[in-house]
Design a protein around this motif. Sequence first.
Motif, PDB file in Angstrom:
ATOM      1  N   ILE A   6       0.947  -1.248   0.016  1.00 43.87           N
ATOM      2  CA  ILE A   6       0.107   0.060  -0.049  1.00 43.87           C
ATOM      3  C   ILE A   6       0.852   1.180   0.062  1.00 43.87           C
ATOM      4  CG2 ILE A   6      -1.616   1.084   1.380  1.00 43.87           C
ATOM      5  CD1 ILE A   6      -2.728  -1.490   2.545  1.00 43.87           C
ATOM      6  N   ARG A   7       0.750   1.931  -1.061  1.00 43.02           N
ATOM      7  CA  ARG A   7       1.540   3.179  -1.205  1.00 43.02           C
ATOM      8  C   ARG A   7       0.940   4.435  -0.482  1.00 43.02           C
ATOM      9  NH1 ARG A   7       5.083   3.387  -5.202  1.00 43.02           N
ATOM     10  NH2 ARG A   7       4.569   5.427  -5.987  1.00 43.02           N
ATOM     11  N   GLY A  20       6.232  11.168  12.737  1.00 46.30           N
ATOM     12  CA  GLY A  20       5.717  10.083  13.424  1.00 46.30           C
ATOM     13  C   GLY A  20       4.867   9.248  12.869  1.00 46.30           C
ATOM     14  N   LEU A  21       4.116   9.850  11.907  1.00 49.30           N
ATOM     15  CA  LEU A  21       3.050   9.125  10.974  1.00 49.30           C
ATOM     16  C   LEU A  21       4.248   8.181  10.045  1.00 49.30           C
ATOM     17  CD1 LEU A  21       0.596  11.526  10.202  1.00 49.30           C
ATOM     18  CD2 LEU A  21       0.176   9.452  11.508  1.00 49.30           C
ATOM     19  N   VAL A  22       5.235   8.928   9.454  1.00 51.54           N
ATOM     20  CA  VAL A  22       6.178   8.165   8.604  1.00 51.54           C
ATOM     21  C   VAL A  22       6.911   6.796   9.416  1.00 51.54           C
ATOM     22  CG1 VAL A  22       8.087   8.178   7.153  1.00 51.54           C
ATOM     23  CG2 VAL A  22       6.463  10.073   7.128  1.00 51.54           C
ATOM     24  N   GLU A  32       4.042   1.194   2.382  1.00 52.67           N
ATOM     25  CA  GLU A  32       5.104   1.992   1.987  1.00 52.67           C
ATOM     26  C   GLU A  32       4.978   3.465   1.918  1.00 52.67           C
ATOM     27  OE1 GLU A  32       8.438   2.737  -1.946  1.00 52.67           O
ATOM     28  OE2 GLU A  32       6.514   1.392  -2.094  1.00 52.67           O
ATOM     29  N   VAL A  33       5.467   3.977   2.601  1.00 51.39           N
ATOM     30  CA  VAL A  33       5.292   5.905   2.423  1.00 51.39           C
ATOM     31  C   VAL A  33       6.276   6.240   1.445  1.00 51.39           C
ATOM     32  CG1 VAL A  33       5.986   7.836   3.605  1.00 51.39           C
ATOM     33  CG2 VAL A  33       5.031   6.089   5.107  1.00 51.39           C
ATOM     34  N   PRO A  52       0.101   7.459  -4.913  1.00 50.66           N
ATOM     35  CA  PRO A  52      -0.198   6.718  -3.934  1.00 50.66           C
ATOM     36  C   PRO A  52      -1.543   5.855  -4.003  1.00 50.66           C
ATOM     37  CG  PRO A  52      -0.773   9.107  -3.027  1.00 50.66           C
ATOM     38  CD  PRO A  52      -0.206   8.869  -4.613  1.00 50.66           C
ATOM     39  N   ASP A  53      -1.942   5.053  -2.995  1.00 51.03           N
ATOM     40  CA  ASP A  53      -3.092   4.360  -2.894  1.00 51.03           C
ATOM     41  C   ASP A  53      -3.844   5.131  -1.845  1.00 51.03           C
ATOM     42  OD1 ASP A  53      -2.348   1.940  -4.659  1.00 51.03           O
ATOM     43  OD2 ASP A  53      -1.267   1.284  -2.945  1.00 51.03           O
ATOM     44  N   VAL A  54      -3.179   5.852  -0.645  1.00 53.14           N
ATOM     45  CA  VAL A  54      -3.795   6.428   0.350  1.00 53.14           C
ATOM     46  C   VAL A  54      -3.094   7.573   0.601  1.00 53.14           C
ATOM     47  CG1 VAL A  54      -4.445   6.305   2.593  1.00 53.14           C
ATOM     48  CG2 VAL A  54      -4.609   4.160   1.023  1.00 53.14           C
ATOM     49  N   VAL A  55      -3.802   8.637   1.004  1.00 49.57           N
ATOM     50  CA  VAL A  55      -3.339   9.845   1.549  1.00 49.57           C
ATOM     51  C   VAL A  55      -3.882  10.119   2.941  1.00 49.57           C
ATOM     52  CG1 VAL A  55      -2.906  12.324   1.175  1.00 49.57           C
ATOM     53  CG2 VAL A  55      -3.044  10.816  -0.970  1.00 49.57           C
ATOM     54  N   LEU A  56      -2.729  10.153   3.785  1.00 53.44           N
ATOM     55  CA  LEU A  56      -3.159  10.601   5.302  1.00 53.44           C
ATOM     56  C   LEU A  56      -3.028  12.294   5.275  1.00 53.44           C
ATOM     57  CD1 LEU A  56      -1.432   8.279   7.844  1.00 53.44           C
ATOM     58  CD2 LEU A  56      -4.115   8.553   7.195  1.00 53.44           C
TER      59      LEU A  56
END
Length: 219
Positions: A6-7, A20-22, A32-33, A52-56
């Motif tokens: 998951i990117r 911290g999130l990384v 994978e970040v 990416p697949d997901v963005v926070l």
Amino acid sequence: MSTEDIRVVVVDDHQIVRDGLVALLGALDGVEVVGTASDGKDAVHVVTETAPDVVLMDIQMPELDGIEATRFITGRPPAPRVVMLTMNEDDDTVLSAIRAGASGYLLKGSSAAEVQNAVRAAAAGGMVFGAALADRVAAYFASARPAAQVEEPFPDLTDRERSVLDMLAAGRTNDQIARELFVSGKTVRNTVSSIYTKLHAAGRGEAIVKAREAGYGRE
């Protein structure tokens, strides 16, 4: 890293939160970040470059806030899933994020497990909301659903014809309808005749039955 990982892109204007999130996500198997950004404008660029697949996504940021960035990102295919991660939990902000295309909304007080689960669930196509928000979001969708499903039973009728049909179903005579609408009796008769045609009704009685079954005439 596997090509099936998951990117993820992490967006926050506070470096300590970003780092911290990384660190949290980077320690997970299958994640994978691939990029970070410190504001919404930079986020759009990084997402475009890294796919990416997901963005926070944080909400309150300089240049471009997270909601506007989310709206831009989700509006350009192939769009990643966006999970908002913010301190702001007021209803207007939550619903604005959802309308902008966010697939989830977590508070920054969420546990590491909640963040991890949110990333995986979003990547799998789910909608994700923290425990503190889930009930409110569910209530919003529940209240919105009936309105979205309501369909006009007689779409061919004009607004005037619907008003007249409602009065017919309530038991008004043509003369009473004419007086209430401040029109002539001939206008009412012509309108009623048009209603019969559009409802495929043989006469007044059949039109009233159809109207009342559809909810008209309830005073």
